[in-house]
Write a protein that holds these residues in place. Structure first.
Motif, PDB file in Angstrom:
ATOM      1  N   VAL A 166      58.662  37.862 -15.221  1.00 45.58           N
ATOM      2  CA  VAL A 166      58.865  37.819 -13.765  1.00 45.58           C
ATOM      3  C   VAL A 166      60.024  38.731 -13.374  1.00 45.58           C
ATOM      4  O   VAL A 166      59.936  39.478 -12.387  1.00 45.58           O
ATOM      5  CB  VAL A 166      59.101  36.375 -13.279  1.00 45.58           C
ATOM      6  CG1 VAL A 166      59.293  36.362 -11.764  1.00 45.58           C
ATOM      7  CG2 VAL A 166      57.936  35.465 -13.665  1.00 45.58           C
ATOM      8  N   GLN A 167      61.104  38.678 -14.147  1.00 43.73           N
ATOM      9  CA  GLN A 167      62.243  39.563 -13.860  1.00 43.73           C
ATOM     10  C   GLN A 167      61.798  41.025 -13.825  1.00 43.73           C
ATOM     11  O   GLN A 167      62.223  41.804 -12.971  1.00 43.73           O
ATOM     12  CB  GLN A 167      63.319  39.421 -14.933  1.00 43.73           C
ATOM     13  CG  GLN A 167      64.084  38.118 -14.925  1.00 43.73           C
ATOM     14  CD  GLN A 167      64.942  37.985 -16.182  1.00 43.73           C
ATOM     15  OE1 GLN A 167      65.432  38.966 -16.727  1.00 43.73           O
ATOM     16  NE2 GLN A 167      65.101  36.754 -16.648  1.00 43.73           N
TER      17      GLN A 167
ATOM     18  N   PRO B 147      73.262  39.675 -12.454  1.00 44.83           N
ATOM     19  CA  PRO B 147      73.487  40.560 -11.304  1.00 44.83           C
ATOM     20  C   PRO B 147      73.903  41.951 -11.769  1.00 44.83           C
ATOM     21  O   PRO B 147      74.547  42.105 -12.807  1.00 44.83           O
ATOM     22  CB  PRO B 147      74.626  39.862 -10.550  1.00 44.83           C
ATOM     23  CG  PRO B 147      74.487  38.429 -10.904  1.00 44.83           C
ATOM     24  CD  PRO B 147      74.052  38.439 -12.362  1.00 44.83           C
ATOM     25  N   GLU B 148      73.526  42.952 -10.998  1.00 42.09           N
ATOM     26  CA  GLU B 148      73.845  44.334 -11.348  1.00 42.09           C
ATOM     27  C   GLU B 148      74.425  45.037 -10.120  1.00 42.09           C
ATOM     28  O   GLU B 148      74.160  44.619  -8.989  1.00 42.09           O
ATOM     29  CB  GLU B 148      72.613  45.059 -11.877  1.00 42.09           C
ATOM     30  CG  GLU B 148      71.411  44.955 -10.970  1.00 42.09           C
ATOM     31  CD  GLU B 148      70.140  45.493 -11.615  1.00 42.09           C
ATOM     32  OE1 GLU B 148      70.244  46.431 -12.405  1.00 42.09           O
ATOM     33  OE2 GLU B 148      69.056  44.983 -11.307  1.00 42.09           O
TER      34      GLU B 148
ATOM     35  N   THR C 186      75.638  34.946  -5.905  1.00 46.51           N
ATOM     36  CA  THR C 186      75.175  33.859  -6.778  1.00 46.51           C
ATOM     37  C   THR C 186      76.206  33.525  -7.856  1.00 46.51           C
ATOM     38  O   THR C 186      76.104  32.487  -8.510  1.00 46.51           O
ATOM     39  CB  THR C 186      73.828  34.207  -7.459  1.00 46.51           C
ATOM     40  OG1 THR C 186      74.031  35.278  -8.380  1.00 46.51           O
ATOM     41  CG2 THR C 186      72.779  34.604  -6.433  1.00 46.51           C
ATOM     42  N   LEU C 187      77.170  34.414  -8.053  1.00 51.62           N
ATOM     43  CA  LEU C 187      78.225  34.183  -9.049  1.00 51.62           C
ATOM     44  C   LEU C 187      79.459  33.527  -8.425  1.00 51.62           C
ATOM     45  O   LEU C 187      80.379  33.134  -9.141  1.00 51.62           O
ATOM     46  CB  LEU C 187      78.653  35.510  -9.689  1.00 51.62           C
ATOM     47  CG  LEU C 187      77.594  36.294 -10.457  1.00 51.62           C
ATOM     48  CD1 LEU C 187      78.143  37.671 -10.842  1.00 51.62           C
ATOM     49  CD2 LEU C 187      77.154  35.524 -11.694  1.00 51.62           C
TER      50      LEU C 187
ATOM     51  N   ALA D 157      65.373  37.394  -6.382  1.00 45.09           N
ATOM     52  CA  ALA D 157      64.376  36.767  -7.270  1.00 45.09           C
ATOM     53  C   ALA D 157      64.690  37.094  -8.729  1.00 45.09           C
ATOM     54  O   ALA D 157      64.561  36.227  -9.609  1.00 45.09           O
ATOM     55  CB  ALA D 157      62.985  37.238  -6.900  1.00 45.09           C
ATOM     56  N   GLN D 158      65.110  38.316  -8.994  1.00 44.65           N
ATOM     57  CA  GLN D 158      65.485  38.682 -10.366  1.00 44.65           C
ATOM     58  C   GLN D 158      66.528  37.699 -10.905  1.00 44.65           C
ATOM     59  O   GLN D 158      66.427  37.229 -12.035  1.00 44.65           O
ATOM     60  CB  GLN D 158      66.086  40.091 -10.396  1.00 44.65           C
ATOM     61  CG  GLN D 158      65.101  41.226 -10.321  1.00 44.65           C
ATOM     62  CD  GLN D 158      65.847  42.554 -10.342  1.00 44.65           C
ATOM     63  OE1 GLN D 158      66.025  43.194  -9.314  1.00 44.65           O
ATOM     64  NE2 GLN D 158      66.298  42.955 -11.503  1.00 44.65           N
ATOM     65  N   VAL D 159      67.533  37.423 -10.086  1.00 39.16           N
ATOM     66  CA  VAL D 159      68.610  36.530 -10.524  1.00 39.16           C
ATOM     67  C   VAL D 159      68.101  35.095 -10.674  1.00 39.16           C
ATOM     68  O   VAL D 159      68.448  34.401 -11.640  1.00 39.16           O
ATOM     69  CB  VAL D 159      69.792  36.597  -9.522  1.00 39.16           C
ATOM     70  CG1 VAL D 159      70.839  35.544  -9.836  1.00 39.16           C
ATOM     71  CG2 VAL D 159      70.427  37.987  -9.563  1.00 39.16           C
TER      72      VAL D 159
END
Lengths: 137, 135
Positions: free
Chosen positions: B84-85, B128-129, A135-136, B120-122
């Protein structure tokens, strides 16, 4: 949540360094023969898989460096470091989004094939992290 | 199949119920988020129904929805996004726990569930992790 540190260590954060040193089952049998309890070590299948994962991750990192995408470089580098590897400094040309998408797919497949439960967890999480990284891109 | 697999699948199902509740709350409270919440609701309902079937197939009785969930009251859309996250993050963690415990088919389900929750988190604004689902 599962502790990343515990899972990564158990999965073989040191697997790269251990590659080729142990045939785990044989080593475990030897330990049992002398009455010692085997300590968890990476299985050979997982050790070779870990090497392939790190190599592929380095390849994607080179593409990220080549495109100058600093957030993706940082994320891929963090993944490599937590896998016990040193992020490479080379650059390469390529389609970063596609590279990340392909790598995420491969890691998900690897997670299904991993022998060690902890390694399967790491690979599944790594795949999800690569999907987020796309996404980045 | 194992008791652990059943317990972890029930945990995931409970979180799907919570996600549906949270998305309903956020979508109703904040018009700007209504469309996004509606789309996510459909996906979570599908997952919930699939997990109910899995729990039943494992010999369990699917956990139901709670009357309400102990979450902070979202004061604005940004707080709604964080809610939601948070639940997606907990779903990701539940999926990671399930990965090593299961049969091939169930492991595949957990791997896909983890990816879905991580993305969904993003979408809801999380950064991002490196290793989603692992703290």
């Amino acid at each position: 949540m599962s502790s990343r540190r515990v899972v990564l260590v158990a999965a073989g954060g040191t697997a790269v360094a251990l590659a080729g040193l142990f045939a785990t089952d044989t080593f475990d049998d030897a330990l049992r023969a002398v009455g010692a309890k085997p300590k968890h070590l990476p299985r050979p299948e997982d050790t070779s898989l870990m090497k392939a994962v790190v190599d592929d991750q380095q390849r994607v990192l080179a593409v990220a460096r080549g495109t100058g995408n600093a957030p993706v470089v940082d994320l891929l580098s963090a993944q490599l470091e937590q896998l016990g590897a040193i992020p490479g400094s080379r650059t390469a040309t390529g389609d970063l989004a596609r590279s990340l998408r392909t790598a995420a797919g491969h890691r998900a497949t690897d997670a299904r094939a991993a022998i060690s439960p902890e390694f399967a967890q790491v690979l599944a999480s790594l795949a999800a992290g690569l999907a987020q990284a796309e996404t980045l891109a | 199949m194992s008791d652990i697999e059943l317990r972890l699948t029930q945990r995931w199902l409970a979180l799907e119920h919570e996600a549906i509740w949270v998305l309903g709350l956020v979508g109703a409270r904040f018009p700007d988020l209504a469309d996004a919440a509606r789309k996510e609701l459909a996906a979570h309902r599908t997952t919930r129904d699939r997990l109910r079937a899995v729990v039943t197939s494992l010999g369990g009785r699917p956990v139901g929805t709670a009357a309400a969930y102990d979450v902070p009251d979202p004061r604005d859309a940004a707080a709604g996004r964080v809610l939601v996250q948070d639940v997606e993050s907990r779903i990701a963690a539940a999926c990671v726990r399930l990965v090593p415990e299961t049969t091939e088919k169930a492991r595949d389900r957990a791997v896909r569930g983890l990816r879905t929750a991580a993305l969904a988190q993003v979408r809801w604004g999380a950064a991002p992790e490196p290793f989603p689902g692992l703290d």
